[in-house]
Design a protein around this motif. Structure first.
Motif, PDB file in Angstrom:
ATOM      1  N   TYR A  68      85.870 -43.107  40.617  1.00 33.47           N
ATOM      2  CA  TYR A  68      84.703 -43.769  41.201  1.00 33.47           C
ATOM      3  C   TYR A  68      84.813 -43.726  42.720  1.00 33.47           C
ATOM      4  N   ASP A  69      83.673 -43.866  43.373  1.00 37.03           N
ATOM      5  CA  ASP A  69      83.612 -43.763  44.833  1.00 37.03           C
ATOM      6  C   ASP A  69      83.307 -45.085  45.520  1.00 37.03           C
ATOM      7  N   ALA A  70      82.807 -46.067  44.778  1.00 38.05           N
ATOM      8  CA  ALA A  70      82.500 -47.383  45.346  1.00 38.05           C
ATOM      9  C   ALA A  70      82.332 -48.370  44.200  1.00 38.05           C
ATOM     10  N   VAL A  71      82.440 -49.654  44.547  1.00 39.53           N
ATOM     11  CA  VAL A  71      82.280 -50.726  43.566  1.00 39.53           C
ATOM     12  C   VAL A  71      81.182 -51.674  44.031  1.00 39.53           C
ATOM     13  N   VAL A  72      80.301 -52.029  43.121  1.00 35.89           N
ATOM     14  CA  VAL A  72      79.306 -53.079  43.355  1.00 35.89           C
ATOM     15  C   VAL A  72      79.696 -54.279  42.507  1.00 35.89           C
ATOM     16  N   MET A  73      79.868 -55.434  43.149  1.00 38.06           N
ATOM     17  CA  MET A  73      80.212 -56.661  42.433  1.00 38.06           C
ATOM     18  C   MET A  73      78.929 -57.439  42.168  1.00 38.06           C
ATOM     19  N   ALA A  74      78.536 -57.474  40.890  1.00 34.89           N
ATOM     20  CA  ALA A  74      77.237 -58.029  40.509  1.00 34.89           C
ATOM     21  C   ALA A  74      77.352 -59.471  40.034  1.00 34.89           C
ATOM     22  N   GLY A  75      77.830 -60.322  40.932  1.00 31.36           N
ATOM     23  CA  GLY A  75      77.848 -61.753  40.671  1.00 31.36           C
ATOM     24  C   GLY A  75      77.353 -62.458  41.917  1.00 31.36           C
ATOM     25  N   PHE A  76      76.206 -63.104  41.872  1.00 30.44           N
ATOM     26  CA  PHE A  76      75.606 -63.676  43.074  1.00 30.44           C
ATOM     27  C   PHE A  76      76.305 -64.979  43.447  1.00 30.44           C
ATOM     28  N   GLY A  77      76.959 -64.971  44.615  1.00 30.07           N
ATOM     29  CA  GLY A  77      77.662 -66.164  45.077  1.00 30.07           C
ATOM     30  C   GLY A  77      79.023 -66.351  44.448  1.00 30.07           C
ATOM     31  N   GLU A  78      79.438 -65.414  43.608  1.00 34.08           N
ATOM     32  CA  GLU A  78      80.729 -65.574  42.924  1.00 34.08           C
ATOM     33  C   GLU A  78      81.880 -65.154  43.831  1.00 34.08           C
ATOM     34  N   HIS A  79      83.061 -65.668  43.540  1.00 35.64           N
ATOM     35  CA  HIS A  79      84.251 -65.358  44.310  1.00 35.64           C
ATOM     36  C   HIS A  79      84.835 -63.997  43.904  1.00 35.64           C
ATOM     37  N   GLY A  80      85.717 -63.482  44.738  1.00 37.65           N
ATOM     38  CA  GLY A  80      86.457 -62.279  44.379  1.00 37.65           C
ATOM     39  C   GLY A  80      86.261 -61.083  45.290  1.00 37.65           C
ATOM     40  N   ARG A  81      85.205 -61.068  46.107  1.00 40.30           N
ATOM     41  CA  ARG A  81      84.927 -59.852  46.874  1.00 40.30           C
ATOM     42  C   ARG A  81      86.047 -59.536  47.872  1.00 40.30           C
ATOM     43  N   GLU A  82      86.618 -60.578  48.508  1.00 39.72           N
ATOM     44  CA  GLU A  82      87.675 -60.332  49.477  1.00 39.72           C
ATOM     45  C   GLU A  82      88.926 -59.772  48.784  1.00 39.72           C
ATOM     46  N   GLY A  83      89.235 -60.305  47.608  1.00 41.99           N
ATOM     47  CA  GLY A  83      90.371 -59.785  46.855  1.00 41.99           C
ATOM     48  C   GLY A  83      90.157 -58.347  46.426  1.00 41.99           C
ATOM     49  N   ALA A  84      88.937 -58.019  46.012  1.00 41.79           N
ATOM     50  CA  ALA A  84      88.636 -56.647  45.603  1.00 41.79           C
ATOM     51  C   ALA A  84      88.765 -55.692  46.777  1.00 41.79           C
ATOM     52  N   ARG A  85      88.390 -56.130  47.960  1.00 34.78           N
ATOM     53  CA  ARG A  85      88.506 -55.266  49.134  1.00 34.78           C
ATOM     54  C   ARG A  85      89.970 -55.022  49.511  1.00 34.78           C
ATOM     55  N   GLU A  86      90.822 -55.992  49.287  1.00 32.87           N
ATOM     56  CA  GLU A  86      92.258 -55.773  49.468  1.00 32.87           C
ATOM     57  C   GLU A  86      92.795 -54.802  48.420  1.00 32.87           C
ATOM     58  N   LEU A  87      92.332 -54.959  47.202  1.00 34.70           N
ATOM     59  CA  LEU A  87      92.904 -54.245  46.060  1.00 34.70           C
ATOM     60  C   LEU A  87      92.530 -52.768  46.030  1.00 34.70           C
ATOM     61  N   LEU A  88      91.286 -52.452  46.382  1.00 35.79           N
ATOM     62  CA  LEU A  88      90.744 -51.116  46.126  1.00 35.79           C
ATOM     63  C   LEU A  88      90.658 -50.268  47.397  1.00 35.79           C
ATOM     64  N   ASP A  89      90.737 -48.964  47.213  1.00 31.39           N
ATOM     65  CA  ASP A  89      90.653 -48.032  48.334  1.00 31.39           C
ATOM     66  C   ASP A  89      89.240 -47.527  48.580  1.00 31.39           C
ATOM     67  N   THR A  90      88.298 -47.928  47.759  1.00 33.31           N
ATOM     68  CA  THR A  90      86.901 -47.516  47.925  1.00 33.31           C
ATOM     69  C   THR A  90      86.091 -48.673  48.509  1.00 33.31           C
ATOM     70  N   PRO A  91      84.889 -48.406  49.033  1.00 32.15           N
ATOM     71  CA  PRO A  91      84.036 -49.501  49.502  1.00 32.15           C
ATOM     72  C   PRO A  91      83.708 -50.477  48.368  1.00 32.15           C
ATOM     73  N   VAL A  92      83.661 -51.754  48.698  1.00 24.48           N
ATOM     74  CA  VAL A  92      83.286 -52.814  47.749  1.00 24.48           C
ATOM     75  C   VAL A  92      82.076 -53.532  48.333  1.00 24.48           C
ATOM     76  N   VAL A  93      80.965 -53.519  47.598  1.00 28.99           N
ATOM     77  CA  VAL A  93      79.729 -54.143  48.077  1.00 28.99           C
ATOM     78  C   VAL A  93      79.351 -55.273  47.130  1.00 28.99           C
ATOM     79  N   ASP A  94      79.241 -56.467  47.678  1.00 31.77           N
ATOM     80  CA  ASP A  94      78.880 -57.659  46.914  1.00 31.77           C
ATOM     81  C   ASP A  94      77.364 -57.843  46.963  1.00 31.77           C
ATOM     82  N   ILE A  95      76.742 -58.136  45.836  1.00 35.65           N
ATOM     83  CA  ILE A  95      75.276 -58.214  45.810  1.00 35.65           C
ATOM     84  C   ILE A  95      74.740 -59.354  46.661  1.00 35.65           C
ATOM     85  N   THR A  96      75.504 -60.432  46.815  1.00 35.43           N
ATOM     86  CA  THR A  96      75.059 -61.555  47.636  1.00 35.43           C
ATOM     87  C   THR A  96      74.904 -61.120  49.090  1.00 35.43           C
TER      88      THR A  96
END
Length: 237
Positions: A68-96
């Motif tokens: 995969y080339d990027a991750v979209v986190m489809a939880g509005f207002g949910e936690h985890g985006r900062e952890g995912a950005r640490e964890l993954l080498d691809t862009p992480v985009v949060d829907i919020t």
């Protein structure tokens, strides 16, 4: 381009709906893969659900071994985006964050229409962390649970009622405050006479842009790679 879209709950039918919305927004040739956590809440509606969801989503992303080339986190207002950005080498985009940024390009102030009133503080915190809260006129509840969104007629009427309150509070643009509302922007936008931003679609388009530009998360500062240490996970590996 290959984009992973992660649901924040364990309800597979909602993942399927989110994927349909992501595919509708994606450019020709972009492949969308939906991920559903194997554990966690069936719907994320409050602080406890959100923290459980964040751990489950991170566990799911960690265990995914396809390309995969990027991750979209489809939880509005949910936690985890900062952890995912640490964890993954691809862009992480949060829907919020994605929805709020796009809304700011369309009007001076936007309003978020969410599900239950109990999620308002959580969404406000998420917008504040992302630095887009000062343009938010209001976060308004439609009074429906996440799983109630399956009733399209009831959801549409509740959204329109909440939208009027957001408009009265000064909103010039509306944001769908739940991934389960994906698709609603097409049915209510004309009736409202206001732009309606769907976070799933916004995040997919921003993810595509980051991939095309060859950009990913900075490792300087707050999103440096996690320190090497022993960690126990719900799933093996």
């Amino acid at each position: 381009m290959r984009i992973l879209v992660t649901n924040c709950n364990t309800t597979r039918s909602m993942t399927e709906e989110i994927v349909r919305g992501a595919e509708a927004a994606a450019a020709p040739g972009t492949a969308i893969t939906g991920l559903t956590p194997g554990w966690g809440p069936e719907s994320a509606e409050g602080w406890l659900d959100s923290y459980l969801s964040a751990a489950a989503v991170l566990d799911t992303l960690r265990g995914y071994d396809g390309p995969y080339d990027a991750v979209v986190m489809a939880g509005f207002g949910e936690h985890g985006r900062e952890g995912a950005r640490e964890l993954l080498d691809t862009p992480v985009v949060d829907i919020t964050e994605a929805a709020a940024h796009l809304a700011c390009l369309l009007g001076r102030r936007y309003g978020v229409i969410t599900t239950l009133d109990r999620t308002r503080d959580q969404i406000e915190d998420s917008l504040r962390t992302a630095g887009v809260d000062r343009n938010c006129a209001a976060v308004v509840s439609a009074g429906l649970g996440v799983l109630d969104l399956r009733d399209e007629r009831r959801t549409t009427e509740a959204f329109l009622t909440a939208a009027a309150r957001a408009r009265d509070a000064g909103a010039e643009v509306l944001v769908l405050g739940c991934a389960g509302m994906t698709g609603l922007q097409r049915t209510v936008g004309e009736r409202l006479g206001m732009p309606v931003v769907d976070g799933v679609g916004a995040a997919v388009k921003l993810a595509e842009s980051l991939i095309t530009l060859g950009l990913t998360t900075s490792r300087t500062g707050g999103y440096a790679r996690p320190l090497p240490k022993r960690r126990s996970w719900a799933s093996p590996g």
